[in-house]
Design a protein around this motif. Structure first.
Motif, short mmCIF file in Angstrom:
data_model
loop_
_atom_site.label_atom_id
_atom_site.label_comp_id
_atom_site.label_asym_id
_atom_site.label_seq_id
_atom_site.Cartn_x
_atom_site.Cartn_y
_atom_site.Cartn_z
N THR A 3 0.86 -1.18 0.00
CA THR A 3 0.00 0.00 0.00
C THR A 3 0.90 1.23 0.00
O THR A 3 2.11 1.14 0.19
CB THR A 3 -0.89 0.04 1.26
OG1 THR A 3 -0.04 0.19 2.40
CG2 THR A 3 -1.74 -1.22 1.37
N ARG A 4 0.32 2.41 -0.16
CA ARG A 4 1.07 3.66 -0.13
C ARG A 4 1.83 3.81 1.19
O ARG A 4 2.99 4.20 1.23
CB ARG A 4 0.12 4.85 -0.37
CG ARG A 4 0.78 6.21 -0.17
CD ARG A 4 1.89 6.44 -1.19
NE ARG A 4 2.45 7.77 -1.03
CZ ARG A 4 3.72 8.03 -0.74
NH1 ARG A 4 4.56 7.06 -0.58
NH2 ARG A 4 4.15 9.25 -0.62
N VAL A 43 -7.25 3.80 -3.93
CA VAL A 43 -6.39 2.81 -3.29
C VAL A 43 -5.46 2.25 -4.36
O VAL A 43 -5.90 1.85 -5.43
CB VAL A 43 -7.22 1.66 -2.66
CG1 VAL A 43 -6.32 0.58 -2.11
CG2 VAL A 43 -8.15 2.21 -1.58
N LEU A 45 -1.98 -0.28 -5.11
CA LEU A 45 -1.09 -1.33 -4.65
C LEU A 45 0.11 -1.38 -5.59
O LEU A 45 -0.03 -1.23 -6.80
CB LEU A 45 -1.79 -2.69 -4.63
CG LEU A 45 -2.96 -2.81 -3.65
CD1 LEU A 45 -3.65 -4.17 -3.83
CD2 LEU A 45 -2.50 -2.65 -2.21
#
Length: 140
Positions: A3-4, A43, A45
């Protein structure tokens, strides 16, 4: 997949573990490149090896930037260093991408001429295409 938030942690780890020597006076950024920011509310990835690739690319770009600054000061570009940096970067790429990178580098003088620049300006053109977004610098 990262994730970020995980990218930030992995960036710090990758930078701390890096054995890549940056030019004098340059340091790796403390935060990942803006590439990883994405659009607000979305979101994203990322594959873990992408972080290492960006560390390597920042290293490459820092040397290209150093060469360009020297050239602007009328010091000739150290083509041997430029070639060494590009070769080390090339070897970091997946083997399937190396031929494409070779063509990219070899074609840069022709590319420069096609956009109305001198063939000798190919290094600056490569920097603008590959590096300016990482470092925030421009060559013009």
């Amino acid at each position: 997949m990262l994730t970020r938030q995980e990218v930030s942690t992995e960036w710090a780890k990758a930078v701390a573990a890096s054995k890549l020597e940056l030019p004098p006076g340059m340091n790796f950024p403390s935060t990942p490149p803006t590439f990883f920011d994405g659009e607000p509310g979305m979101v994203y990835l990322y594959e873990a090896p992408l972080v290492d690739h960006f560390v390597m690319n920042f290293w490459r770009c820092s040397w290209i930037s150093t060469e360009l600054k020297a050239a602007r000061s009328k010091v000739p570009i150290d083509s041997a260093r430029f070639e060494k940096v590009n070769e080390q970067y090339r070897l970091s790429l997946p083997e399937s991408s190396r031929a494409e990178f070779d063509l990219y580098i070899a074609g840069a003088p022709k590319w420069a001429r096609s956009v109305g620049r001198e063939a000798d300006d190919a290094v600056a053109l490569i920097y603008e295409a590959d590096c300016a977004s990482l470092t925030g610098e421009v060559t013009k």
